[in-house]
Design a protein around this motif. Structure first.
Motif, PDB file in Angstrom:
ATOM      1  N   ILE A 183     -47.584 -41.268 -15.291  1.00 24.59           N
ATOM      2  CA  ILE A 183     -46.252 -40.872 -16.471  1.00 24.59           C
ATOM      3  C   ILE A 183     -44.985 -40.546 -15.646  1.00 24.59           C
ATOM      4  CG2 ILE A 183     -45.851 -38.993 -18.244  1.00 24.59           C
ATOM      5  CD1 ILE A 183     -48.216 -41.043 -18.801  1.00 24.59           C
ATOM      6  N   THR A 184     -43.827 -41.064 -16.384  1.00 25.07           N
ATOM      7  CA  THR A 184     -42.639 -40.792 -15.873  1.00 25.07           C
ATOM      8  C   THR A 184     -41.890 -39.787 -16.672  1.00 25.07           C
ATOM      9  OG1 THR A 184     -41.573 -42.769 -17.021  1.00 25.07           O
ATOM     10  CG2 THR A 184     -42.299 -43.197 -14.794  1.00 25.07           C
ATOM     11  N   HIS A 185     -42.483 -39.570 -17.816  1.00 27.39           N
ATOM     12  CA  HIS A 185     -41.443 -38.980 -18.808  1.00 27.39           C
ATOM     13  C   HIS A 185     -42.549 -38.180 -19.807  1.00 27.39           C
ATOM     14  CE1 HIS A 185     -38.355 -41.764 -17.916  1.00 27.39           C
ATOM     15  NE2 HIS A 185     -37.535 -41.030 -18.442  1.00 27.39           N
ATOM     16  N   CYS A 186     -42.056 -36.661 -20.157  1.00 28.56           N
ATOM     17  CA  CYS A 186     -43.080 -35.854 -21.037  1.00 28.56           C
ATOM     18  C   CYS A 186     -42.288 -34.862 -21.536  1.00 28.56           C
ATOM     19  CB  CYS A 186     -44.156 -35.413 -20.298  1.00 28.56           C
ATOM     20  SG  CYS A 186     -45.475 -34.592 -21.605  1.00 28.56           S
ATOM     21  N   HIS A 187     -42.624 -34.565 -22.768  1.00 23.51           N
ATOM     22  CA  HIS A 187     -41.838 -33.459 -23.219  1.00 23.51           C
ATOM     23  C   HIS A 187     -42.666 -32.331 -23.719  1.00 23.51           C
ATOM     24  CE1 HIS A 187     -38.004 -31.704 -25.169  1.00 23.51           C
ATOM     25  NE2 HIS A 187     -38.836 -30.940 -26.159  1.00 23.51           N
ATOM     26  N   LEU A 188     -42.499 -30.870 -23.228  1.00 27.36           N
ATOM     27  CA  LEU A 188     -43.534 -30.176 -23.737  1.00 27.36           C
ATOM     28  C   LEU A 188     -42.948 -28.772 -24.184  1.00 27.36           C
ATOM     29  CD1 LEU A 188     -45.563 -29.934 -20.353  1.00 27.36           C
ATOM     30  CD2 LEU A 188     -46.277 -31.299 -22.427  1.00 27.36           C
ATOM     31  N   VAL A 189     -43.509 -27.725 -24.961  1.00 23.44           N
ATOM     32  CA  VAL A 189     -43.031 -26.692 -25.279  1.00 23.44           C
ATOM     33  C   VAL A 189     -43.209 -25.675 -23.965  1.00 23.44           C
ATOM     34  CG1 VAL A 189     -43.495 -27.158 -27.710  1.00 23.44           C
ATOM     35  CG2 VAL A 189     -45.276 -25.882 -26.244  1.00 23.44           C
ATOM     36  N   PRO A 190     -42.436 -24.514 -23.890  1.00 27.04           N
ATOM     37  CA  PRO A 190     -42.523 -23.824 -22.944  1.00 27.04           C
ATOM     38  C   PRO A 190     -43.986 -23.176 -22.749  1.00 27.04           C
ATOM     39  CG  PRO A 190     -40.375 -23.357 -23.961  1.00 27.04           C
ATOM     40  CD  PRO A 190     -41.088 -24.413 -24.962  1.00 27.04           C
ATOM     41  N   THR A 191     -44.597 -22.757 -23.705  1.00 25.06           N
ATOM     42  CA  THR A 191     -45.967 -22.148 -23.565  1.00 25.06           C
ATOM     43  C   THR A 191     -46.780 -23.305 -22.557  1.00 25.06           C
ATOM     44  OG1 THR A 191     -45.754 -20.962 -25.789  1.00 25.06           O
ATOM     45  CG2 THR A 191     -47.860 -21.508 -24.738  1.00 25.06           C
ATOM     46  N   LEU A 205     -45.551 -25.381 -20.649  1.00 37.35           N
ATOM     47  CA  LEU A 205     -45.252 -25.402 -19.088  1.00 37.35           C
ATOM     48  C   LEU A 205     -45.562 -24.357 -18.440  1.00 37.35           C
ATOM     49  CD1 LEU A 205     -41.648 -27.069 -19.493  1.00 37.35           C
ATOM     50  CD2 LEU A 205     -43.553 -28.224 -18.223  1.00 37.35           C
ATOM     51  N   ILE A 206     -45.353 -23.129 -19.062  1.00 40.98           N
ATOM     52  CA  ILE A 206     -45.865 -21.947 -18.550  1.00 40.98           C
ATOM     53  C   ILE A 206     -47.309 -22.029 -17.971  1.00 40.98           C
ATOM     54  CG2 ILE A 206     -46.293 -19.488 -18.890  1.00 40.98           C
ATOM     55  CD1 ILE A 206     -43.494 -19.633 -20.382  1.00 40.98           C
ATOM     56  N   ARG A 207     -48.249 -22.384 -18.808  1.00 46.16           N
ATOM     57  CA  ARG A 207     -49.701 -22.692 -18.570  1.00 46.16           C
ATOM     58  C   ARG A 207     -49.930 -23.520 -17.384  1.00 46.16           C
ATOM     59  NH1 ARG A 207     -52.480 -23.328 -24.496  1.00 46.16           N
ATOM     60  NH2 ARG A 207     -51.955 -21.230 -25.114  1.00 46.16           N
ATOM     61  N   VAL A 208     -49.020 -24.545 -16.949  1.00 47.09           N
ATOM     62  CA  VAL A 208     -49.131 -25.544 -16.145  1.00 47.09           C
ATOM     63  C   VAL A 208     -48.782 -24.313 -14.767  1.00 47.09           C
ATOM     64  CG1 VAL A 208     -48.204 -27.624 -14.962  1.00 47.09           C
ATOM     65  CG2 VAL A 208     -48.696 -27.471 -17.373  1.00 47.09           C
ATOM     66  N   LEU A 209     -47.673 -23.909 -15.067  1.00 47.72           N
ATOM     67  CA  LEU A 209     -47.272 -23.291 -13.701  1.00 47.72           C
ATOM     68  C   LEU A 209     -48.411 -22.111 -13.296  1.00 47.72           C
ATOM     69  CD1 LEU A 209     -43.534 -22.181 -14.248  1.00 47.72           C
ATOM     70  CD2 LEU A 209     -44.463 -23.593 -12.787  1.00 47.72           C
ATOM     71  N   ASP A 210     -48.895 -21.481 -14.407  1.00 45.71           N
ATOM     72  CA  ASP A 210     -49.704 -20.470 -14.080  1.00 45.71           C
ATOM     73  C   ASP A 210     -51.161 -20.683 -13.680  1.00 45.71           C
ATOM     74  OD1 ASP A 210     -48.002 -18.532 -14.589  1.00 45.71           O
ATOM     75  OD2 ASP A 210     -48.643 -17.965 -16.503  1.00 45.71           O
TER      76      ASP A 210
END
Length: 537
Positions: free
Chosen positions: A255-263, A265-270
């Motif tokens: 995948i080259t492009h994706c759009h996520l809500v902050p929640t 992305l925060i789950r990805v980080l955590d």
């Protein structure tokens, strides 16, 4: 004599890709993979099938499904047949589905078998002619596939134009029943270059679609720009976002492009799982729909590099109206970090102003309401002249978002009009308090609403979800806020929750939280009233 020039249409882009990129991958839906040639044939079969059912130009076709190929094809079929696509959120109740079907006057419903039960509990919808069910798990035996097989794959005999109606997207709003933002083909065509420019979508891009198919972002940030450019769309399950599942799909599908809500992305980080997957293919990760704490943007940039873009808009603006692009993220991280709190500047084709109550532009640093004008702004709410007149005034769409501009034209969202808390005559922006709460190491996310108070009018009431394994109590968090905010802005009540309520797009549903805060205030008031007065027997 020259023929009259007519704008490009969504239908023409699909048709063009079938000629120019016939063998290029167009769509990935679970185990199914369709080239542009195959996708165009399926779209044609569906369009011809709908016309064979007796539908005529302008009739509405509703879709209730998860993110499936059939839902994407339905938009293409509507575009080719001159019909109106009405995507419906499968998380709605039967009553809400019935309201949308009745209000839109949908003639056909294309329903995924898993969610067809929503239609069993609805009352009579006077315009509804037929329900056609599909089942991605049983392609050979689904009603939808049998129906498609009986239709021709030739181009449907409808000469669509930019003036043909295309979309009714129902928005939850903040109060009252859902309202249907209404778009013609020309509005979607005018918006398509925006995500292509802002997110740098090209022919070789591979877009992972995580938002549910019924969102304006899915259609106007994914499908239609991808069809304009000849890119590939990969569908993800819209239910129960998982960081590991997302990372695995990014790696597997390059995948080259994706759009996520902050929640998300925060789950990805955590999750701590980023290093376990190859995400080197990522070129652009967009975020929006809710505020993102500044320190989280810094963490994401450190994790993924300079690939972040923040998009700001609403259903009525066809999706993106302003953006903070990669270059501005890079400059902010290297210099003025405050700009990370901005949602950027107006995008191509969008006029944006910040105005006061008198309708005049405010000065930099002053608070006002964001209003929009442009070729892709929804011209009306479907069959709702009253709310149209309230929202669109003198050609300008009023957002309800309160913001400030800086000297360079960057926009800083302060709050929704309905989310401002007025305590003792002082305006408190819930967004500011939420951001401070999120600075605490134990806090994963926070939401702040008003609570009725007999002395102050309103007080600040916070709902907090803690990070997994973290601990903090209300007194600690209130003290944390008092060290960083004036006392009037600090919450005097904090409730801990497992998850904050969000809609299908990840937007916070503050109405639910306000109701809980009001109920708690009422309970406390009644308890105090029952307390014996000093001196009573």
């Amino acid at each position: 004599m020259h023929a009259e020039w007519r704008p490009m249409t969504v239908a023409a882009w699909i048709r063009r890709n079938a000629h120019w990129r016939r063998d290029k991958l167009a769509l990935v839906s679970g185990d199914r993979r369709y080239t542009y040639g195959e996708f165009n044939e399926r779209v044609n079969r569906q369009a011809n099938g709908l016309l064979a059912e007796g539908l005529v130009r302008g009739d509405r076709v509703a879709v209730i499904a998860n993110n499936t190929s059939e839902a994407v094809e339905a938009l293409g079929a509507a575009a080719k047949a001159g019909l109106v696509h009405v995507p419906i959120n499968f998380r709605l109740s039967p009553r809400e589905v019935e309201q949308i079907l009745t209000h839109s006057g949908a003639r056909i419903v294309l329903a995924e078998q898993e969610f067809a039960g929503l239609l069993d509990g609805i009352g009579p919808c006077p315009d509804l002619k037929r329900i056609i069910r599909h089942d991605p798990r049983d392609q050979g035996g689904s009603e939808h596939e049998a129906w498609l097989a009986g239709q021709p794959d030739a181009e449907p005999p409808v000469d669509v134009t930019g003036e043909d109606d295309l979309l009714i997207v129902y928005t939850s709003g903040t109060t009252g029943s859902a309202k249907g933002a209404f778009f013609k083909q020309k509005h979607c065509v005018a918006h398509a270059p925006v995500p292509a420019l802002v997110y740098d979508i090209r022919e070789d891009s591979r877009l992972l679609m995580v938002y549910p198919h019924n969102s304006i972002a899915s259609m106007n940030m994914y499908y239609i720009p991808a069809w304009m450019q000849g890119a590939t769309v990969v569908l993800a399950d819209a239910r129960g976002f998982s960081a590991e599942r997302w990372l695995g799909q990014v790696e597997r599908e390059r995948i080259t492009h994706c759009h996520l809500v902050p929640t998300m992305l925060i789950r990805v980080l955590d999750s701590g799982a980023v290093g376990q997957f190859d995400v080197s293919s990522l070129q652009t990760v967009g975020y929006g729909s809710a505020p993102m704490p500044k320190h989280r943007v810094e963490e994401l940039s450190a994790t993924f590099g300079n690939i972040l873009v923040q998009g700001y808009g609403m259903t009525e603006t066809s999706s993106i109206a302003a953006a903070l692009d990669k270059a501005e993220h890079r400059r902010a991280l290297a210099g003025d970090g405050r700009r990370l709190a901005s949602c950027g500047r107006p995008v191509f084709g969008c006029e944006l102003r910040v105005v006061g109550e008198d309708g005049h532009d405010v000065k930099p640093g002053e608070l006002g309401e964001i209003i929009f004008r442009g070729p892709y702004i929804a011209p009306a709410y479907f069959k709702d002249p009253e709310r149209t007149a309230q929202t669109i005034v003198d050609g300008w769409l009023h957002s309800g978002d309160l913001a400030e501009l800086d000297e360079d034209g960057f926009i800083y969202i302060v709050d929704r009009k309905n989310d401002i808390i007025i305590s003792g005559g002082f305006n408190v922006a819930s967004k500011e308090v939420e951001e401070v709460l999120c600075w605490h190491d134990a806090v994963r996310e926070a939401a702040v609403v008003s609570r009725p108070d007999p002395e102050w009018g309103e007080r600040v009431h916070a709902f907090v979800a803690l990070r997994e394994g973290a601990a903090a109590d209300a007194a600690e968090l209130i003290a944390f806020c008092r060290d960083r905010l004036s006392r009037i802005k600090c919450p005097d009540r904090i409730e801990f929750v497992e998850e904050l309520p969000r809609n299908a797009l990840g937007k916070l549903v503050k109405g639910d939280l306000r109701a809980r805060a009001r109920a708690r205030a009422q309970t406390e008031s009644q308890a105090q009233a029952r307390q014996p007065v000093r001196g009573d027997a």
